[in-house]
Design a protein around this motif. Structure first.
Motif, short mmCIF file in Angstrom:
data_model
loop_
_atom_site.label_atom_id
_atom_site.label_comp_id
_atom_site.label_asym_id
_atom_site.label_seq_id
_atom_site.Cartn_x
_atom_site.Cartn_y
_atom_site.Cartn_z
N GLN A 1 4.80 -4.61 -2.24
CA GLN A 1 5.89 -3.97 -2.98
C GLN A 1 5.52 -2.52 -3.32
O GLN A 1 6.34 -1.62 -3.20
CB GLN A 1 6.19 -4.73 -4.27
N GLN A 2 4.30 -2.29 -3.72
CA GLN A 2 3.86 -0.94 -4.07
C GLN A 2 3.86 -0.02 -2.86
O GLN A 2 4.05 1.18 -2.99
CB GLN A 2 2.47 -0.98 -4.69
N LEU A 3 3.68 -0.57 -1.67
CA LEU A 3 3.70 0.24 -0.46
C LEU A 3 5.08 0.81 -0.18
O LEU A 3 5.20 1.90 0.34
CB LEU A 3 3.26 -0.59 0.75
N GLY B 1 4.77 4.60 -2.65
CA GLY B 1 5.92 4.78 -1.79
C GLY B 1 5.50 5.17 -0.38
O GLY B 1 4.33 5.09 -0.02
N PRO B 2 6.46 5.56 0.44
CA PRO B 2 6.18 5.88 1.84
C PRO B 2 5.05 6.91 1.98
O PRO B 2 5.01 7.90 1.27
CB PRO B 2 7.51 6.45 2.34
N ASN C 1 7.54 -9.01 10.05
CA ASN C 1 8.82 -8.37 10.37
C ASN C 1 8.58 -6.90 10.71
O ASN C 1 8.28 -6.10 9.82
CB ASN C 1 9.79 -8.49 9.19
N PRO C 2 8.72 -6.52 11.99
CA PRO C 2 8.43 -5.13 12.39
C PRO C 2 9.38 -4.10 11.78
O PRO C 2 9.08 -2.92 11.77
CB PRO C 2 8.55 -5.16 13.91
N LYS C 3 10.52 -4.54 11.24
CA LYS C 3 11.47 -3.61 10.63
C LYS C 3 11.23 -3.42 9.13
O LYS C 3 11.82 -2.53 8.53
CB LYS C 3 12.90 -4.10 10.86
N CYS D 1 7.00 -2.22 4.57
CA CYS D 1 5.55 -2.36 4.40
C CYS D 1 4.85 -2.54 5.74
O CYS D 1 3.75 -2.02 5.95
CB CYS D 1 5.21 -3.48 3.43
N THR D 2 5.47 -3.25 6.69
CA THR D 2 4.89 -3.42 8.02
C THR D 2 4.77 -2.07 8.71
O THR D 2 3.73 -1.73 9.28
CB THR D 2 5.75 -4.37 8.87
N ARG D 3 5.83 -1.28 8.65
CA ARG D 3 5.80 0.04 9.28
C ARG D 3 4.73 0.93 8.64
O ARG D 3 4.05 1.69 9.33
CB ARG D 3 7.17 0.70 9.20
#
Length: 72
Positions: free
Chosen positions: A4-6, A25-26, A47-49, A52-54
């Motif tokens: 979540q923090q990511l 954030g980002p 989930n690649p979309k 956090c994964t990205r």
């Protein structure tokens, strides 16, 4: 830090022992420059979309030197 923090920008800053505080954030992983990324409950990154994964993939790709990645 949590997944979540990511991905959320409206969280408090991450205080560092040295240097300037880092905003969540980002791009946080690139700004923090981790040497090790441990993905607990790594199925959350399937989930690649998902943001956090990205972000984790981008950090592994962009942080120099490349961080060690461990998934649990």
């Amino acid at each position: 830090m949590s997944y979540q923090q990511l991905s959320h920008e409206k969280l408090p800053v991450l205080e560092r022992a040295h240097g300037k505080p880092i905003k969540f954030g980002p791009g946080i992983l690139e700004r923090y420059q981790p040497q090790l990324i441990i993905a607990d409950e790594a199925d959350s990154l399937k989930n690649p979309k998902a943001a956090c994964t990205r972000m984790v993939k981008a950090a592994i790709r962009n942080v120099k030197p490349k961080p060690v990645y461990v998934h649990l």
